[in-house]
Write a protein that holds these residues in place. Structure first.
Motif, short mmCIF file in Angstrom:
data_model
loop_
_atom_site.label_atom_id
_atom_site.label_comp_id
_atom_site.label_asym_id
_atom_site.label_seq_id
_atom_site.Cartn_x
_atom_site.Cartn_y
_atom_site.Cartn_z
N LEU A 148 3.72 -15.43 22.33
CA LEU A 148 4.99 -14.43 22.57
C LEU A 148 5.16 -14.12 21.27
CD1 LEU A 148 7.25 -13.63 23.86
CD2 LEU A 148 8.49 -15.57 23.67
N ALA A 149 5.00 -14.96 20.05
CA ALA A 149 5.27 -14.54 18.91
C ALA A 149 4.37 -13.37 18.41
CB ALA A 149 5.20 -15.53 17.69
N LEU A 150 2.97 -13.43 18.64
CA LEU A 150 2.18 -12.50 18.29
C LEU A 150 2.23 -11.03 19.06
CD1 LEU A 150 -0.55 -11.54 17.03
CD2 LEU A 150 -1.81 -12.58 18.98
N GLU A 176 4.99 -3.97 25.28
CA GLU A 176 6.10 -4.53 25.76
C GLU A 176 5.57 -5.35 27.12
OE1 GLU A 176 8.54 -1.00 27.06
OE2 GLU A 176 9.36 -0.75 24.87
N HIS A 177 4.66 -4.85 27.67
CA HIS A 177 4.16 -5.84 28.88
C HIS A 177 3.50 -7.26 28.35
CE1 HIS A 177 2.36 -6.89 32.62
NE2 HIS A 177 1.05 -7.02 31.97
N ALA A 178 3.04 -7.08 27.12
CA ALA A 178 2.42 -8.29 26.55
C ALA A 178 3.61 -9.19 26.02
CB ALA A 178 1.59 -7.92 25.14
N VAL A 181 4.93 -10.69 29.40
CA VAL A 181 4.08 -11.80 29.98
C VAL A 181 4.03 -13.08 29.28
CG1 VAL A 181 1.47 -12.33 30.50
CG2 VAL A 181 2.40 -10.01 30.96
N ALA A 182 4.19 -12.94 28.03
CA ALA A 182 4.40 -14.29 27.04
C ALA A 182 5.55 -14.93 27.42
CB ALA A 182 4.18 -13.81 25.78
N LYS A 185 4.94 -16.78 30.72
CA LYS A 185 4.00 -17.90 30.74
C LYS A 185 5.12 -19.28 30.18
CE LYS A 185 -0.31 -19.20 29.07
NZ LYS A 185 -1.63 -18.85 28.21
N ILE A 186 5.81 -18.86 29.14
CA ILE A 186 6.49 -19.68 28.70
C ILE A 186 7.49 -20.57 29.64
CG2 ILE A 186 8.33 -20.65 27.20
CD1 ILE A 186 6.88 -18.60 24.96
N VAL A 187 8.20 -19.63 30.54
CA VAL A 187 9.22 -20.10 31.61
C VAL A 187 8.27 -20.98 32.74
CG1 VAL A 187 10.50 -19.36 33.40
CG2 VAL A 187 10.77 -18.22 31.41
#
Length: 361
Positions: A148-150, A176-178, A181-182, A185-187
């Motif tokens: 997510l940070a990347l 923005e989509h990336a 998605v990140a 994935k965390i959720v």
């Protein structure tokens, strides 16, 4: 020689003088008068003496021959289902509390213990797997955070280029989509971690133990208890009776009596007194007991309690007196008589007896 008189009695009678007859009659009248006087004096005296003796010297008693020896009878039944493998007692045998009466085949319950052990092992392995899964999800969550940070950094660069006019809208949408998605994935990983932790949580009823393991342990405890119940023991001291159904190979079912024990020290007398005899009867009054089977044996006792209802009230078909052809019948009330003296002969349940209760005046 003169001839004998053929009628001597008639001659003597004829010779009786009127004066002698009068004297005899007077003597008889005197005796009769004296007797009447004696009777007139002794009659009232005897009546008064009898009344005083009855009132002061003769204690009031009530008796009944409608009495029987009673004893506590314990029906012994199995607590589990199984086949009888051994019978350790016989009819009329005296046993002590804890003596083995009979045994039931334990093989089924031994298999249940093994199955419970397998359930415990499975539950323990599941707990270990969940702990490992939580650790793995924690690592995945850290990696998702890095992703997510990347993605956010990449989005910032693309936006900077877009502001200078050196970027396209498609690259901005991809960045923005990336990021989205990140974040998703965390959720997702966090939800999986919470689910694993929930499966590892301990309930308030069994703190410190996983519920699956606690359930498996409870099954094992139940199986172990059933194995202990395959050995049926005497619950009290007494004499064994009614063992006809206690045979090797017989099936035992929970709650179905297999034999009975007449408990030691529980002998008493249940005397059914007429309701008209209860007016002066009270608990604690002394009683005497005679048993028909043992002539000459007399036991001491006392009134322990008086029944709360007549025998007809507790019968299978109570009497219905609300009819036109009603005839009053004296009812009988059960009175429990405690036996105070020790009997030299065995007190067998059901023996007939006579009971006398001293109710006093």
């Amino acid at each position: 020689m003169a001839e004998a008189d053929p009628f001597p009695n008639q001659t003597k009678t004829a010779e009786t003088t009127p004066a002698a007859q009068a004297a005899s009659d007077h003597a008889g009248a005197t005796r009769s008068k004296r007797m009447r006087t004696i009777l007139m004096i002794l009659g009232p005296v005897a009546a008064v003496a009898g009344g005083l003796w009855y009132w002061f010297g003769n204690p009031g008693v009530v008796e009944t021959d409608n009495a029987y020896i009673k004893q506590d009878i314990v029906a012994v039944a199995g607590e589990i289902t199984g086949l009888i493998t051994q019978v350790k007692v016989r009819d009329n045998q005296h046993v002590k509390a804890g003596d083995v009466l009979f045994t039931i085949d334990p093989s089924t319950f031994a298999a249940t213990v093994q199955q419970a052990d397998a359930q415990i092992a499975t539950a323990q392995a599941r707990v270990t797997a969940l702990n490992a899964d939580v650790a793995a999800k924690a690592a995945d969550l850290a990696a998702a955070g890095d992703d997510l940070a990347l993605a956010q950094a990449n989005l910032a660069r693309e936006k900077a280029l877009m502001d200078k006019g050196f970027n396209t809208r498609a690259r901005m949408d991809a960045a923005e989509h990336a990021v989205a998605v990140a974040r998703d994935k965390i959720v997702s990983i966090r939800a999986e971690v919470e689910q694993a932790r929930a499966e590892l949580a301990n309930g308030a009823q069994v703190p410190g133990v996983n519920p699956a393991i606690a359930a498996a342990q409870a099954n094992r405890a139940k199986a172990t208890l059933d194995i202990e119940r395959t050995v049926v023991r005497a619950p009290a001291d007494g004499v064994i009776t009614q063992v006809s159904r206690l045979q090797v190979g017989q099936m035992v079912f929970p709650g179905v009596p297999m034999l009975s024990i007449v408990r030691d020290g529980s002998a008493r007398v249940e005397a059914n007194f007429k309701e008209t005899d209860l007016n002066h009867m009270r608990p604690g009054q002394p009683a005497e007991i005679e048993i028909d089977a043992y002539p000459g044996l007399r036991l001491k006792g006392h009134v322990d309690s008086i029944g709360a209802g007549t025998g007809s009230e507790f019968s299978v078909l109570p009497a219905q007196n609300a009819t036109g052809n009603w005839v009053k019948v004296i009812q009988r009330v059960p009175v429990r008589i405690a036996i105070d003296s020790k009997s030299e002969r065995p007190l067998i349940a059901g023996l007939s007896s006579d009971v006398t209760v001293h109710v006093g005046k």
